[in-house]
Design an enzyme around this catalytic site. Structure first.
Site, PDB file in Angstrom:
ATOM      1  N   GLY A 269       0.811  -1.218   0.000  1.00 55.16           N
ATOM      2  CA  GLY A 269       0.000   0.000   0.000  1.00 55.16           C
ATOM      3  C   GLY A 269       0.836   1.256   0.000  1.00 55.16           C
TER       4      GLY A 269
ATOM      5  N   ASN B  72       1.384   3.403  -2.369  1.00 57.21           N
ATOM      6  CA  ASN B  72       1.092   4.393  -3.406  1.00 57.21           C
ATOM      7  C   ASN B  72       0.413   5.653  -2.873  1.00 57.21           C
ATOM      8  OD1 ASN B  72      -1.200   2.337  -3.212  1.00 57.21           O
ATOM      9  ND2 ASN B  72      -2.208   3.999  -4.297  1.00 57.21           N
ATOM     10  N   SER B  73      -0.035   5.639  -1.616  1.00 59.13           N
ATOM     11  CA  SER B  73      -0.724   6.813  -1.080  1.00 59.13           C
ATOM     12  C   SER B  73      -0.555   6.880   0.432  1.00 59.13           C
ATOM     13  CB  SER B  73      -2.219   6.771  -1.438  1.00 59.13           C
ATOM     14  OG  SER B  73      -2.846   5.664  -0.813  1.00 59.13           O
TER      15      SER B  73
ATOM     16  N   ILE C 282       0.266   7.350   4.304  1.00 62.82           N
ATOM     17  CA  ILE C 282       1.455   7.092   5.116  1.00 62.82           C
ATOM     18  C   ILE C 282       2.404   6.148   4.396  1.00 62.82           C
ATOM     19  CG2 ILE C 282       2.244   6.018   7.269  1.00 62.82           C
ATOM     20  CD1 ILE C 282      -0.387   7.076   8.526  1.00 62.82           C
ATOM     21  N   GLY C 283       1.858   5.183   3.665  1.00 66.39           N
ATOM     22  CA  GLY C 283       2.713   4.262   2.921  1.00 66.39           C
ATOM     23  C   GLY C 283       3.559   4.982   1.890  1.00 66.39           C
TER      24      GLY C 283
ATOM     25  N   SER D 242      -2.927   0.068  15.011  1.00 72.87           N
ATOM     26  CA  SER D 242      -3.648   1.273  15.410  1.00 72.87           C
ATOM     27  C   SER D 242      -4.041   1.163  16.874  1.00 72.87           C
ATOM     28  CB  SER D 242      -4.913   1.430  14.555  1.00 72.87           C
ATOM     29  OG  SER D 242      -5.772   2.416  15.089  1.00 72.87           O
TER      30      SER D 242
ATOM     31  N   TYR E  86     -12.541  -3.380  11.706  1.00 73.10           N
ATOM     32  CA  TYR E  86     -11.229  -2.722  11.638  1.00 73.10           C
ATOM     33  C   TYR E  86     -10.482  -2.875  12.962  1.00 73.10           C
ATOM     34  CZ  TYR E  86      -7.764   1.000  11.029  1.00 73.10           C
ATOM     35  OH  TYR E  86      -6.595   1.719  10.952  1.00 73.10           O
TER      36      TYR E  86
END
Length: 354
Positions: free
Chosen positions: A70, A72-73, A75-76, A199, A232
């Site tokens: 992930g 590409n956007s 925090i990653g 998280s 989540y």
């Protein structure tokens, strides 16, 4: 030259020095600004205001290969960008190859010598994860840092092609299979580190049935029993348990693992599936961390010299913190590992039967 700097010649034939990271040009040789003490890596105190690039200041990562899911956007992307601008060979493992390629271009526009590439990996498909692992191994690269970053949140109830609830599979089971598939590469590359992005949401749930075992019915519930935020929270608890058990199993082989909380309500695309959550995150945006600050704890756990050989911990704001009681329970971690192995094996057998 310090990383990100290049020596060039201006139109008058004079030598100039270009800082591609901070986008500035000077006639002063930057090497004269770094004494031996400046470039020595020392344990340093960071906090919630620290940016990822600050942690990497003065570091040369040209001998490191980094894999980020992930990337590409959000925090990653900032994690990938920070590593790439300091010389690491960075691979973005993403489900959308078009967006990942754009992210690669953005980083290379910032520094044309950045070694960064995109590869297809859809964590919602165990078949895709296996194919990615084989493609990565075919490159014959080492793997020094693996960041399990990709996640989904506030998703409507959907089943993956593997018949599992999508939040659970993307946030946990896909990463579990990825690490399992690449553990031989990690061992050969030791010392190596795995960083699992979790998280604080992991504190507000549990995973156990009446017998004290991790319950699949809680992790992959029926539609009528599904609540996106609870799914989540459970997936994020899986992240901490997985990181702890992974460290227990692989640390004797030179591979350590730590879980991190990047920050509260950081504005990323993770909440795009639910308008209410997007609205709340928009309201909170002026008071939360930037993406660079959100990436800091991930980067810290990936490179901090003082963490060499250490793992099985949970970090927030670049400090070790105590996770929830269940997240620290070794029997829960072992139970989740056994369940994950069984789920992956069952679906692998189904593929082979076809």
């Amino acid at each position: 030259m310090p990383y990100g700097w290049e020596q060039e010649t201006d139109e008058k034939g004079q030598i100039i020095y270009v800082d591609h990271i901070n986008k500035r040009t000077t006639y002063f040789d930057p090497r004269q600004a770094f004494t031996v003490e400046d470039v020595m890596v020392k344990p340093k105190r960071y906090d919630g205001n620290t940016a990822a690039l600050e942690i990497l200041q003065g570091r040369d990562l040209s001998d490191r290969v980094v894999l980020i899911t992930g990337g590409n956007s959000g925090i990653g992307f900032e994690t990938a960008r920070s590593f790439a601008l300091h010389g690491a060979h960075v691979i973005l493992a993403c489900r959308n190859l078009s967006r990942a390629s754009k992210a690669v271009s953005l980083i290379q526009q910032e520094w044309h010598k950045a070694r960064v590439e995109a590869m297809m990996c859809n964590l919602a498909s165990l078949r895709s994860v296996r194919e990615f692992a084989e493609s990565f191994k075919a490159k014959k690269l080492p793997l020094h840092i693996l960041v399990c970053n990709a996640a989904v949140c506030t998703q409507p109830w959907t089943l993956t092609e593997d018949g599992l609830e999508s939040t659970f599979q993307v946030c946990h089971l896909g990463h579990f299979l990825l690490v399992q598939s690449l553990q031989d590469v990690l061992r050969r590359s030791a010392p190596a580190r795995v960083v699992v992005v979790s998280s604080e949401s992991h504190r507000f749930t549990d995973l156990l049935d009446s017998c004290g075992k991790v319950d699949l019915a809680l992790l992959s519930p029926a539609k009528k029993e599904y609540w996106s935020m609870l799914a989540y929270n459970r997936a994020k608890l899986c992240n901490v348990l997985f990181s702890n058990e992974l460290h227990r199993r692989l640390s004797p082989h030179g591979v350590t693992s730590n879980a991190v909380h990047p920050g509260n309500m950081i504005y990323t695309s993770i909440h795009r599936s639910w308008w209410l959550m997007t609205f709340l995150f928009t309201l909170a945006r002026p008071f939360t961390k930037s993406l660079q600050q959100g990436a800091a704890t991930v980067v810290y756990c990936a490179v901090a010299p003082e963490l060499e050989g250490l793992g099985g911990m949970y970090f927030n704001n670049c400090f070790r913190c105590q996770p929830s009681e269940q997240a620290e329970d070794p029997s829960s971690a072992a139970s989740l590992w056994e369940l994950s192995e069984r789920l992956v094996a069952e679906r692998s057998a189904g593929v082979q039967a076809l």
